[in-house]
Design a protein around this motif. Structure first.
Motif, PDB file in Angstrom:
ATOM      1  N   ILE A 256      36.074  40.789  80.633  1.00  0.00           N
ATOM      2  CA  ILE A 256      34.841  41.263  81.286  1.00  0.00           C
ATOM      3  C   ILE A 256      33.823  41.736  80.245  1.00  0.00           C
ATOM      4  N   ALA A 257      34.321  42.333  79.152  1.00  0.00           N
ATOM      5  CA  ALA A 257      33.393  42.751  78.077  1.00  0.00           C
ATOM      6  C   ALA A 257      32.699  41.529  77.478  1.00  0.00           C
ATOM      7  N   GLY A 258      33.447  40.463  77.274  1.00  0.00           N
ATOM      8  CA  GLY A 258      32.869  39.234  76.724  1.00  0.00           C
ATOM      9  C   GLY A 258      31.792  38.679  77.645  1.00  0.00           C
ATOM     10  N   LEU A 259      32.117  38.689  78.935  1.00  0.00           N
ATOM     11  CA  LEU A 259      31.180  38.167  79.927  1.00  0.00           C
ATOM     12  C   LEU A 259      29.920  39.047  79.992  1.00  0.00           C
ATOM     13  N   SER A 260      30.126  40.358  79.919  1.00  0.00           N
ATOM     14  CA  SER A 260      28.985  41.285  79.962  1.00  0.00           C
ATOM     15  C   SER A 260      28.072  41.061  78.761  1.00  0.00           C
ATOM     16  N   ILE A 261      28.683  40.904  77.589  1.00  0.00           N
ATOM     17  CA  ILE A 261      27.881  40.672  76.371  1.00  0.00           C
ATOM     18  C   ILE A 261      27.121  39.351  76.512  1.00  0.00           C
ATOM     19  N   MET A 262      27.822  38.326  77.017  1.00  0.00           N
ATOM     20  CA  MET A 262      27.191  37.006  77.140  1.00  0.00           C
ATOM     21  C   MET A 262      25.992  37.074  78.101  1.00  0.00           C
ATOM     22  N   LEU A 263      26.161  37.813  79.193  1.00  0.00           N
ATOM     23  CA  LEU A 263      25.084  37.885  80.191  1.00  0.00           C
ATOM     24  C   LEU A 263      23.888  38.690  79.699  1.00  0.00           C
ATOM     25  N   THR A 264      24.150  39.707  78.867  1.00  0.00           N
ATOM     26  CA  THR A 264      23.054  40.615  78.499  1.00  0.00           C
ATOM     27  C   THR A 264      22.420  40.323  77.134  1.00  0.00           C
ATOM     28  N   ILE A 265      23.151  39.638  76.275  1.00  0.00           N
ATOM     29  CA  ILE A 265      22.678  39.531  74.887  1.00  0.00           C
ATOM     30  C   ILE A 265      21.371  38.744  74.739  1.00  0.00           C
ATOM     31  N   PHE A 266      21.121  37.838  75.675  1.00  0.00           N
ATOM     32  CA  PHE A 266      19.893  37.056  75.557  1.00  0.00           C
ATOM     33  C   PHE A 266      18.783  37.574  76.487  1.00  0.00           C
ATOM     34  N   THR A 267      19.029  38.724  77.114  1.00  0.00           N
ATOM     35  CA  THR A 267      17.990  39.286  77.991  1.00  0.00           C
ATOM     36  C   THR A 267      16.993  40.089  77.157  1.00  0.00           C
ATOM     37  N   LYS A 268      15.818  40.269  77.739  1.00  0.00           N
ATOM     38  CA  LYS A 268      14.749  40.895  76.959  1.00  0.00           C
ATOM     39  C   LYS A 268      14.581  42.383  77.249  1.00  0.00           C
ATOM     40  N   SER A 269      15.062  42.819  78.405  1.00  0.00           N
ATOM     41  CA  SER A 269      14.846  44.224  78.753  1.00  0.00           C
ATOM     42  C   SER A 269      16.050  44.775  79.521  1.00  0.00           C
ATOM     43  N   TYR A 270      16.075  46.092  79.620  1.00  0.00           N
ATOM     44  CA  TYR A 270      17.129  46.797  80.350  1.00  0.00           C
ATOM     45  C   TYR A 270      17.175  46.305  81.798  1.00  0.00           C
ATOM     46  N   LYS A 271      15.962  46.169  82.374  1.00  0.00           N
ATOM     47  CA  LYS A 271      15.855  45.769  83.773  1.00  0.00           C
ATOM     48  C   LYS A 271      16.469  44.372  83.972  1.00  0.00           C
ATOM     49  N   GLU A 272      16.121  43.458  83.075  1.00  0.00           N
ATOM     50  CA  GLU A 272      16.626  42.088  83.188  1.00  0.00           C
ATOM     51  C   GLU A 272      18.149  42.061  83.004  1.00  0.00           C
ATOM     52  N   ALA A 273      18.624  42.849  82.037  1.00  0.00           N
ATOM     53  CA  ALA A 273      20.071  42.890  81.774  1.00  0.00           C
ATOM     54  C   ALA A 273      20.829  43.426  82.986  1.00  0.00           C
ATOM     55  N   GLN A 274      20.297  44.480  83.593  1.00  0.00           N
ATOM     56  CA  GLN A 274      20.951  45.063  84.765  1.00  0.00           C
ATOM     57  C   GLN A 274      20.976  44.079  85.928  1.00  0.00           C
ATOM     58  N   SER A 275      19.870  43.366  86.078  1.00  0.00           N
ATOM     59  CA  SER A 275      19.806  42.430  87.196  1.00  0.00           C
ATOM     60  C   SER A 275      20.770  41.261  86.981  1.00  0.00           C
TER      61      SER A 275
ATOM     62  N   LEU B 281      28.024  41.459  63.782  1.00  0.00           N
ATOM     63  CA  LEU B 281      27.245  42.324  64.664  1.00  0.00           C
ATOM     64  C   LEU B 281      27.711  42.141  66.119  1.00  0.00           C
ATOM     65  N   ILE B 282      27.874  40.889  66.514  1.00  0.00           N
ATOM     66  CA  ILE B 282      28.312  40.592  67.886  1.00  0.00           C
ATOM     67  C   ILE B 282      29.733  41.089  68.106  1.00  0.00           C
ATOM     68  N   LEU B 283      30.610  40.844  67.130  1.00  0.00           N
ATOM     69  CA  LEU B 283      32.004  41.290  67.288  1.00  0.00           C
ATOM     70  C   LEU B 283      32.077  42.814  67.391  1.00  0.00           C
ATOM     71  N   GLY B 284      31.263  43.506  66.592  1.00  0.00           N
ATOM     72  CA  GLY B 284      31.229  44.974  66.651  1.00  0.00           C
ATOM     73  C   GLY B 284      30.795  45.447  68.026  1.00  0.00           C
ATOM     74  N   LYS B 285      29.738  44.837  68.551  1.00  0.00           N
ATOM     75  CA  LYS B 285      29.226  45.219  69.867  1.00  0.00           C
ATOM     76  C   LYS B 285      30.255  44.876  70.945  1.00  0.00           C
ATOM     77  N   TYR B 286      30.913  43.727  70.775  1.00  0.00           N
ATOM     78  CA  TYR B 286      31.909  43.286  71.753  1.00  0.00           C
ATOM     79  C   TYR B 286      33.099  44.255  71.786  1.00  0.00           C
ATOM     80  N   ILE B 287      33.611  44.593  70.609  1.00  0.00           N
ATOM     81  CA  ILE B 287      34.795  45.475  70.567  1.00  0.00           C
ATOM     82  C   ILE B 287      34.452  46.858  71.144  1.00  0.00           C
ATOM     83  N   ALA B 288      33.252  47.360  70.829  1.00  0.00           N
ATOM     84  CA  ALA B 288      32.825  48.661  71.390  1.00  0.00           C
ATOM     85  C   ALA B 288      32.783  48.571  72.919  1.00  0.00           C
ATOM     86  N   THR B 289      32.344  47.420  73.413  1.00  0.00           N
ATOM     87  CA  THR B 289      32.266  47.223  74.877  1.00  0.00           C
ATOM     88  C   THR B 289      33.671  47.160  75.485  1.00  0.00           C
ATOM     89  N   VAL B 290      34.584  46.487  74.780  1.00  0.00           N
ATOM     90  CA  VAL B 290      35.982  46.415  75.251  1.00  0.00           C
ATOM     91  C   VAL B 290      36.560  47.831  75.334  1.00  0.00           C
TER      92      VAL B 290
END
Lengths: 380, 250
Positions: free
Chosen positions: A279-298, A216-225
């Motif tokens: 950068i896709a890896g970093l973006s996934i790492m920063l957002t994957i454990f957030t609870k909301s869109y707002k938190e992820a954006q911040s 699941l994570i790899l799929g999301k990561y590759i789509a982000t790349v």
């Protein structure tokens, strides 16, 4: 592999159907040519406007006119010094030269302004040029060898290879924007694939499916790349076209020595691919454990700030050390600048590629190890 | 068969910066569900029903005890178990930006259903739930009833052996609730095992073979509805529940 492909398809379909986000992702790279043309126009028009009008209260001969045309000065004749003062006060002229009765020229100019400093330089060049001309005439009249009298020392100017400020400036703007476009595309995609999915309740649905967290994570990561690379690809193509157009059409940039060869274009695509991976890896790492869109954006806004740092370093003029190429995000902007300046360095490319692959491997491993459906969905 | 053996689930809650308290959402739960059986899980809000069903669906892991589904545990056979289970709750939402057809295809692909088989199954499901009129519309544009039909339809795509429904009719109108209830009855006839959690006690008594009542994370009673009424000398499950609570307090 099947699960990864289904997830990639799902994520890409989701972002492609979200017209607002998709248009935003495509619009950002379009800003790059706009910025390049804006800067080119600014510098070009500044050069065209770099001729200053000054006042004089004496008549010019042909030689003086020729010297003046070479030093970016235009002159206007006034009947007296007082009239020149009035014209200066009204802002009609940048300064004036008054010829005193004893034959002495006096320059009046405001040295405290940048224009005033330039005008003073041009006025001095004019008077010194004219003085040299008159001196030569005198020497000829006295039957003295002019060459011998005026060339007591010989000198030449050699243009040293080094940083070209203009080229650096254009590249810094363009390539910072390319890396920024990757950040914007990947953080949006990652937010959509993680925090938004959780917020919408679809993550809970998908976690009941027989798909491993890893896939699941790899799929999301590759789509982000893919989204990051797509955005950067558009940005890079537009940058190459824009630089070409600028060099062809703006006289100020006609001597801009940038390398537009098959090799440099190929390496630049490798660079944006590698940077999309990281950068896709970093973006996934920063957002994957957030609870909301707002938190992820911040949280992901930190990445946007990081992209500006290379631009700062470049503008400050810090000399680039080899180990700088191990610093992610910084190395991508710098590498793109190197490539298009014709400074392709195999060792630096290797350092950038290997370090990025290592970081990506580390990031993905970290996410996969830390990603437990229970914690992600419901907290600890 | 789904077997829950002495399962407990402990959570930790931060009450201040330094202090954390732990509590059990479920404690020492044991029961089994056979194929062709409907087991109703009843209890008030906060009783531990949702936590139990999340453990049964693999979204949570028990802190103690074990859950075996056809002899397999989530610890080592998560993928195999999930292929035999369909979980539907108020919080398992559908992707809004795709059509019901695309959703069914995606679910089928995730469950590894072969393409030809998937086409046939989707065809049957569409017919069964009368989804022809909105099959190509975006899910975000569907009415509540249509959305509910799609939610159930996606549970059917992989032809699971067991269904787990958590408050599936909560907040729905009579017609939408009836769609789910009719579906449950039909699937029981097909020999499927169904765990059905609700706080609508009358609804449970009408469709469930057995009733499991939970209060404060513990089982109060597990029996057939009529036996529970007999034991508590009441004529409905609501009163039976309160009778059991007061008996427990005494």
């Amino acid at each position: 592999m099947r699960e990864i492909i289904i997830t990639i398809k799902k994520e890409l379909r989701s972002i492609l159907r979200d017209k607002k986000t998709f248009v935003t992702l495509l619009l950002f790279p379009l800003l790059i040519p706009v910025m390049i043309f804006l800067y080119a126009y600014m510098y070009d028009s500044e050069m065209e406007n770099d001729t200053y009008l000054i006042g004089i209260d004496y008549s010019l001969n042909q030689t003086e006119r020729e010297i003046l045309s070479e030093v970016n000065l235009k002159v206007k004749n006034y009947a007296s010094k007082n009239k020149m003062i009035k014209a200066y006060d009204k802002g009609d002229i940048f300064g004036y030269i008054h010829l005193k009765e004893d034959g002495k020229y006096v320059i009046y100019v405001n040295e405290n302004s940048s224009d005033g400093m330039k005008v003073k330089g041009y006025m001095l060049s004019y008077l010194e040029g004219y003085n040299t001309y008159l001196s030569k005439l005198y020497l000829i009249g006295e039957d003295i060898d002019v060459e011998k009298a005026t060339k007591q020392i010989e000198y030449d100017v050699v243009n040293l290879e080094g940083d070209n400020f203009l080229l650096n400036l254009m590249f810094t703007i363009a390539f910072t924007y390319i890396v920024m476009s990757i950040v914007i595309a990947t953080t949006n995609m990652a937010t959509n694939a993680t925090a938004v999915e959780r917020e919408n309740g679809t993550l809970e649905t998908i976690l009941t499916f027989p798909v491993s967290s890893k896939n699941l994570i790899l799929g999301k990561y590759i789509a982000t790349v893919i989204m990051g690379f797509l955005s950067a690809f558009i940005g890079l193509v537009l940058t190459i076209i824009s630089l070409f157009v600028v060099v062809q059409n703006f006289s100020f940039f006609k001597d801009l020595a940038y390398k537009l060869e098959v090799g440099s274009i190929f390496v630049s695509f490798v660079v944006i691919f590698i940077s999309s991976l990281f950068i896709a890896g970093l973006s996934i790492m920063l957002t994957i454990f957030t609870k909301s869109y707002k938190e992820a954006q911040s949280v992901s806004s930190v990445l946007n700030i990081l992209t500006i740092i290379p631009m700062m370093i470049s503008l400050i003029g810090i000399s680039i050390q080899k180990w700088f190429y191990l610093i992610p995000i910084f190395n991508y902007t710098q590498m793109l600048m190197d490539v298009f300046s014709g400074n392709i360095n195999g060792e630096a490319i290797l350092m950038m590629v290997l370090s990025s692959v290592f970081y990506v491997f580390f990031i993905l491993n970290f996410i996969i190890k830390k990603y437990h459906s229970e914690e992600v969905l419901f907290g600890k | 068969m789904i077997c829950v053996d002495d399962v407990s689930k402990k959570f930790e809650k931060k009450i201040s910066k330094k202090e954390t308290i732990s509590f059990y959402a479920d404690r020492n739960l044991s029961f089994c569900l056979k194929e062709g059986q409907i087991l109703g899980i009843l209890g008030p809000n906060g009783a531990g029903k949702t936590t139990l069903l999340r453990m049964l669906s693999g979204l949570m892991m028990p802190s103690e005890g074990k859950i075996l589904i056809d002899g397999m545990s989530y610890l080592d056979k998560s993928r195999e178990i999930k292929k035999e289970i369909a979980f539907l709750s108020g919080s398992t939402k559908l992707y809004k930006d795709i059509s019901p057809l695309e959703l069914l295809e995606m679910c089928g692909e995730y469950y590894g259903v072969e393409k030809d088989e998937l086409e046939g199954r989707i065809h049957d499901i569409v017919k069964r739930f009368q989804m022809e009129d909105f099959l190509y519309q975006r899910i975000e544009n569907l009415s509540t009833g249509q959305y509910q039909r799609v939610s159930i339809a996606r549970c059917l795509v992989h032809n699971p052996k067991y269904y787990i429904f958590d408050e599936a009719t909560s907040g729905l109108d009579v017609i939408s609730s009836q769609i789910i209830i009719d579906f449950i009855k039909e699937e029981k006839k097909r020999g499927k095992g169904i765990i059905y959690s609700t706080h609508y006690m009358e609804e449970a008594s009408s469709i469930c073979d057995d009733i499991l009542m939970i209060h404060h994370g513990e089982i109060m009673i597990l029996d057939k509805a009529k036996n529970i009424l007999k034991k508590t000398s009441t004529d409905n499950l609501r009163d039976a529940f309160f009778a059991l609570v007061s008996m427990e307090e005494k």
